[in-house]
Design a protein around this motif. Structure first.
Motif, PDB file in Angstrom:
ATOM      1  N   ASP A 174     -64.025 -23.813  49.581  1.00 46.36           N
ATOM      2  CA  ASP A 174     -63.970 -22.439  49.095  1.00 46.36           C
ATOM      3  C   ASP A 174     -65.199 -22.243  48.222  1.00 46.36           C
ATOM      4  O   ASP A 174     -66.065 -23.123  48.171  1.00 46.36           O
ATOM      5  N   GLU A 175     -65.293 -21.122  47.549  1.00 48.12           N
ATOM      6  CA  GLU A 175     -66.521 -20.810  46.806  1.00 48.12           C
ATOM      7  C   GLU A 175     -66.821 -21.821  45.708  1.00 48.12           C
ATOM      8  O   GLU A 175     -67.975 -21.977  45.312  1.00 48.12           O
ATOM      9  N   ASP A 176     -65.805 -22.498  45.203  1.00 48.93           N
ATOM     10  CA  ASP A 176     -65.995 -23.370  44.042  1.00 48.93           C
ATOM     11  C   ASP A 176     -65.707 -24.841  44.315  1.00 48.93           C
ATOM     12  O   ASP A 176     -65.821 -25.657  43.409  1.00 48.93           O
ATOM     13  N   THR A 177     -65.313 -25.205  45.534  1.00 46.89           N
ATOM     14  CA  THR A 177     -64.869 -26.574  45.789  1.00 46.89           C
ATOM     15  C   THR A 177     -65.628 -27.212  46.941  1.00 46.89           C
ATOM     16  O   THR A 177     -65.695 -26.652  48.043  1.00 46.89           O
ATOM     17  N   LEU A 178     -66.202 -28.394  46.689  1.00 51.10           N
ATOM     18  CA  LEU A 178     -66.870 -29.194  47.710  1.00 51.10           C
ATOM     19  C   LEU A 178     -65.951 -30.318  48.152  1.00 51.10           C
ATOM     20  O   LEU A 178     -65.205 -30.886  47.343  1.00 51.10           O
ATOM     21  N   LYS A 189     -60.585 -36.186  51.294  1.00 50.56           N
ATOM     22  CA  LYS A 189     -59.732 -36.365  50.116  1.00 50.56           C
ATOM     23  C   LYS A 189     -60.523 -36.162  48.827  1.00 50.56           C
ATOM     24  O   LYS A 189     -60.006 -35.609  47.857  1.00 50.56           O
ATOM     25  N   THR A 190     -61.772 -36.651  48.814  1.00 52.59           N
ATOM     26  CA  THR A 190     -62.610 -36.489  47.618  1.00 52.59           C
ATOM     27  C   THR A 190     -63.116 -35.059  47.533  1.00 52.59           C
ATOM     28  O   THR A 190     -63.764 -34.560  48.462  1.00 52.59           O
ATOM     29  N   ARG A 191     -62.797 -34.408  46.427  1.00 50.77           N
ATOM     30  CA  ARG A 191     -63.249 -33.025  46.217  1.00 50.77           C
ATOM     31  C   ARG A 191     -63.813 -32.895  44.803  1.00 50.77           C
ATOM     32  O   ARG A 191     -63.440 -33.652  43.906  1.00 50.77           O
ATOM     33  N   MET A 192     -64.694 -31.938  44.617  1.00 52.56           N
ATOM     34  CA  MET A 192     -65.264 -31.694  43.293  1.00 52.56           C
ATOM     35  C   MET A 192     -65.601 -30.219  43.160  1.00 52.56           C
ATOM     36  O   MET A 192     -65.815 -29.517  44.154  1.00 52.56           O
ATOM     37  N   LYS A 193     -65.606 -29.761  41.929  1.00 51.19           N
ATOM     38  CA  LYS A 193     -65.922 -28.369  41.652  1.00 51.19           C
ATOM     39  C   LYS A 193     -67.428 -28.146  41.652  1.00 51.19           C
ATOM     40  O   LYS A 193     -68.207 -29.078  41.430  1.00 51.19           O
ATOM     41  N   LEU A 194     -67.820 -26.913  41.898  1.00 50.17           N
ATOM     42  CA  LEU A 194     -69.230 -26.543  41.844  1.00 50.17           C
ATOM     43  C   LEU A 194     -69.787 -26.915  40.474  1.00 50.17           C
ATOM     44  O   LEU A 194     -69.234 -26.537  39.448  1.00 50.17           O
TER      45      LEU A 194
END
Length: 747
Positions: free
Chosen positions: A53-57, A72-77
């Motif tokens: 989404d706009e804020d999540t990689l 599974k690994t995600r991080m914020k912008l």
């Protein structure tokens, strides 16, 4: 750039093309690409992170990290080094990742063994899609050539994502331009519209990204650039007799078209293995990324020039985007980043709706859209990258929402909403010729706002009693040169002819702030809304004001004439403007032209200061019209172009209504006719409250007259005024809650 490096780069892109040509699912392709890049870059790790989404990689593929971390690994912008690359849109290259600012250790990936880190953004024309990363155990600082090579690969990945190369098994990415998209923007013109997308600037889709013969591609590029330069020179030759500013813009345009640096960068991209189209788009994406980082207006305009030239060059290379052979749908919804008033008028009433990625509440395009009664949503982020010509689209101008490629449920609900609105319009048509007479016997005069000849037919259809505000600046804004007095007098005569004897109030030129003439040198002001605008410009440029006043007198041709001056802040400004009218009358008398049968000279009350003008002002002015949009923003110190604050303050706020009451009282004491014009006059609940506190003339867009008349005819203003007074006495911040409860009980 060394020949060995160019050969290696072409080899990597050749292998990449082979992978993309295979019949495989999206996840398989991503896995193969990470393996390929790791081998070619001689690194232990290559990973691809894509936006969910706009804020999540999200980690979508990797060679070298723990495969269990994929999806599974995600991080914020902005989070970690990967998030930092995504946020800044710039490459990050370090031989000691743990010691680099912003580093975040993610244990599930197993990346603690890798010291070196190089990440580049995956982006297309300013749209951020993800991040491509390579890592190695040794403390290795990647060379400029290696960073450049990975940037080229990232550009190819962005283009392939656009073409849907990573859709399918594993669901690495959703299919672009196929799924439903909800985009929230801001309301600039109310109304609902259903139709199909018509792109003001059609997208160019590059399908041949990688080329085997660099010499052939450079020859194609040179031929296309030469055609581009000829086109720019042709524009310059046509503009030689034009104004200085227009020539300066085109000269800057030609400077970019002949830029050796621009050509050199594109040729270097081609030498690495890109096609001519891909090289142009890579440099265009870089320019778009720079735009988001540049605050200087001049530099942004220059980058805009380069962006526009790139679009023209891509259309020459691909043959796409030319209007020939492409038919506008019968129900077009116009999609654009931004659009000027003249371009919008060219489309005219063919449009069902308009959606702009940029735009402003008070922009020229918004003014024209309101004049044409076309629903308009602005600040619709990503709409130009999400929409394709012919896509079904729903525009909810009331809520500032756009549904692109809507599902059946949303489409059905929207059809129901439009059907209800159509029934309401039938009800309004039945009372079109009846007065806006309230249950308590008060009759409110409802007039319409206009600015174009195309508005005038709405006088009959809407049931308006006249034109309470004719915006004369539109005729100045849609031209590339100052209109002549004869042109204006002819227009004003036609307006009065079309009004058929009904009163038309002409507002003199209201420019400045957000309304800047193309042929007038712009002024650099820190706060233009409170700067050199409207009557201030007219008094400082008396020649322009005098010319317009003479045109109005000649257009009236002996008929009654009503003129009001905008943005008057103190009595001296009104007196000076009235003196200019006296001079214009004296000149017309000498020339033997007929003078108006009667002449009314009024002022727009848009600044709180004018509410406290001396009694003599109220006794001398022929009429006043409250300009609600500006008055509210200055009363609350809330810029109406600022989405963060403009909706925070309510028109039905007790303080604002009390202030308006004081103006009503002063006008009643001096016998000065008073009206209200602005967006709030056309909102039924607000209009009823304005009438309840004593305003007897409301001017609004034609489509609002029916709904406002309907509520007024069913309202007792004395009861409504009592509700307002009780809420005020209780200390309520706004009377809206009490008023809505009262109206729900009545209707």
């Amino acid at each position: 750039m060394s020949e060995t490096f160019q050969t290696d780069s072409r080899q990597m892109l050749g292998r990449l093309r082979a992978v993309l040509a295979e019949d495989a699912g999206g996840q398989t392709r991503l896995d193969q690409i990470t393996r390929l890049i790791a081998e070619e870059m001689r690194t232990e790790v290559c990973s691809i992170y894509l936006f969910r989404d706009e804020d999540t990689l999200e980690l979508c593929a990797t060679e070298g990290l723990n495969p269990d971390a994929v999806h599974k690994t995600r991080m914020k912008l902005g989070e970690g080094l990967v998030g930092r690359v995504a946020r800044t849109g710039r490459a990050l290259n370090t031989d000691n990742a743990p010691a680099t600012r912003g580093f975040r250790y993610m244990a599930e990936t197993g990346e603690e063994a890798y010291s070196s880190f190089m990440g580049v953004p995956v982006q297309r024309l300013g749209e951020k899609l993800g991040v491509l990363v390579v890592q190695s155990r040794e403390a290795r600082h990647f060379s400029e050539e290696e960073v450049y090579a990975v940037e080229v690969v990232a550009m190819v990945l962005a283009e392939m994502a656009e073409l849907g190369a990573f859709v399918g098994e594993g669901a690495a990415m959703s299919a672009r331009h196929q799924q439903s998209v909800l985009i929230r923007g801001a309301t600039a013109q109310e109304g609902a519209a259903r139709g199909h997308v018509w792109l003001h600037e059609p997208r160019v889709v590059v399908t041949n990204l990688i080329a085997e013969d660099p010499d052939q591609e450079i020859a194609r590029l040179n031929a296309a650039v030469e055609e581009l330069r000829v086109g720019v020179d042709r524009m310059l030759s046509f503009a030689r007799s034009g104004d200085k500013e227009q020539l300066e813009v085109l000269e800057a345009y030609r400077m970019f078209a002949n830029s050796k640096g621009w050509m050199r960068r594109m040729e270097e991209d081609i030498q690495l293995g890109l096609s001519a189209e891909a090289a142009v788009e890579k440099e265009q994406s870089t320019a778009r990324a720079r735009m988001s980082q540049v605050s200087d207006a001049y530099l942004r305009h220059r980058l805009d020039d380069l962006d526009d030239l790139s679009n023209r060059l891509l259309r020459i290379l691909t043959g796409q985007g030319n209007e020939a052979g492409v038919d506008m749908p019968t129900d077009p919804i116009l999609i654009a980043r931004n659009i000027g008033p003249a371009e919008l008028l060219d489309y005219g009433r063919r449009l069902r709706g308009i959606v702009l990625e940029e735009g402003a509440v008070g922009s020229h395009a918004t003014i024209v859209a309101r004049a044409l009664a076309i629903p308009l949503v602005i600040h619709a982020r990503r709409i130009t990258t999400e929409a394709l010509n012919g896509d079904p689209i729903l525009v909810d101008g009331d809520q500032g929402v756009v549904h692109l490629r809507p599902g059946d449920t949303i489409a059905a609900a929207f059809r129901d909403k439009m059907a209800m609105q159509a029934k309401a319009q039938e009800r309004y048509a039945s009372i079109r010729d009846k007065p806006a007479k309230t249950l308590c016997g008060r009759t409110i005069s409802l007039t319409m706002n206009a600015g174009l000849m195309a508005d005038l037919p709405s006088l009959e259809g809407s049931g308006a009693e006249g034109v309470g505000l004719f915006r004369t600046e539109l005729q100045f804004l849609i031209r590339s040169h100052m209109p002549k007095r004869a042109e204006l007098s002819e227009l004003y005569a036609r307006v009065m002819d079309a009004a058929g004897g009904r009163r038309v109030v002409f507002r003199t030129l209201d420019i400045g702030s957000d309304k800047v003439l193309a042929y007038m040198k712009p002024t650099d002001e820190p706060n233009p809304a409170m700067g050199w605008r409207a009557v201030r410009v007219g008094l400082d440029k008396p020649g322009v004001m005098r010319m317009q006043l003479q045109a109005l007198i000649r257009g009236a041709a002996g008929r009654p004439l009503s003129v009001m001056f905008p943005f008057v802040a103190q009595r001296a400004e009104y007196d000076a403007a009235r003196a200019e009218m006296d001079k214009a009358l004296a000149r017309e008398r000498i020339l033997g032209h007929p003078l108006p049968e009667t002449l009314e000279l009024g002022a727009m009350l848009e600044t709180p200061s004018l509410a406290f003008a001396p009694d003599s002002f109220y006794e001398n002015v022929d009429f006043l019209s409250i300009g609600g949009n500006d008055l509210k923003q200055f009363f609350f110190a809330a810029d109406r172009e600022n989405e963060r604050v403009r909706r925070r303050y309510d028109t039905l706020n007790v303080s604002f209504l009390t202030f308006l009451r004081s103006i009503v009282a002063r006008c009643e004491a001096s016998g000065t006719p008073l009206g209200f014009c602005g967006e709030d006059a056309g909102r039924p609940v607000e209009a009823a409250c304005l009438a309840a506190i004593g305003l007897r003339n409301l001017s609004m867009r034609p489509a609002s007259i029916g709904p406002v008349k309907s509520i007024l005819r069913r309202t007792d203003l004395r009861e409504l005024n009592r509700i307002i007074e009780e809420a005020t006495a209780r200390g309520d911040q706004s009377v809206r809650g009490a008023v809505m409860e009262y109206l729900r009980g009545k209707f």
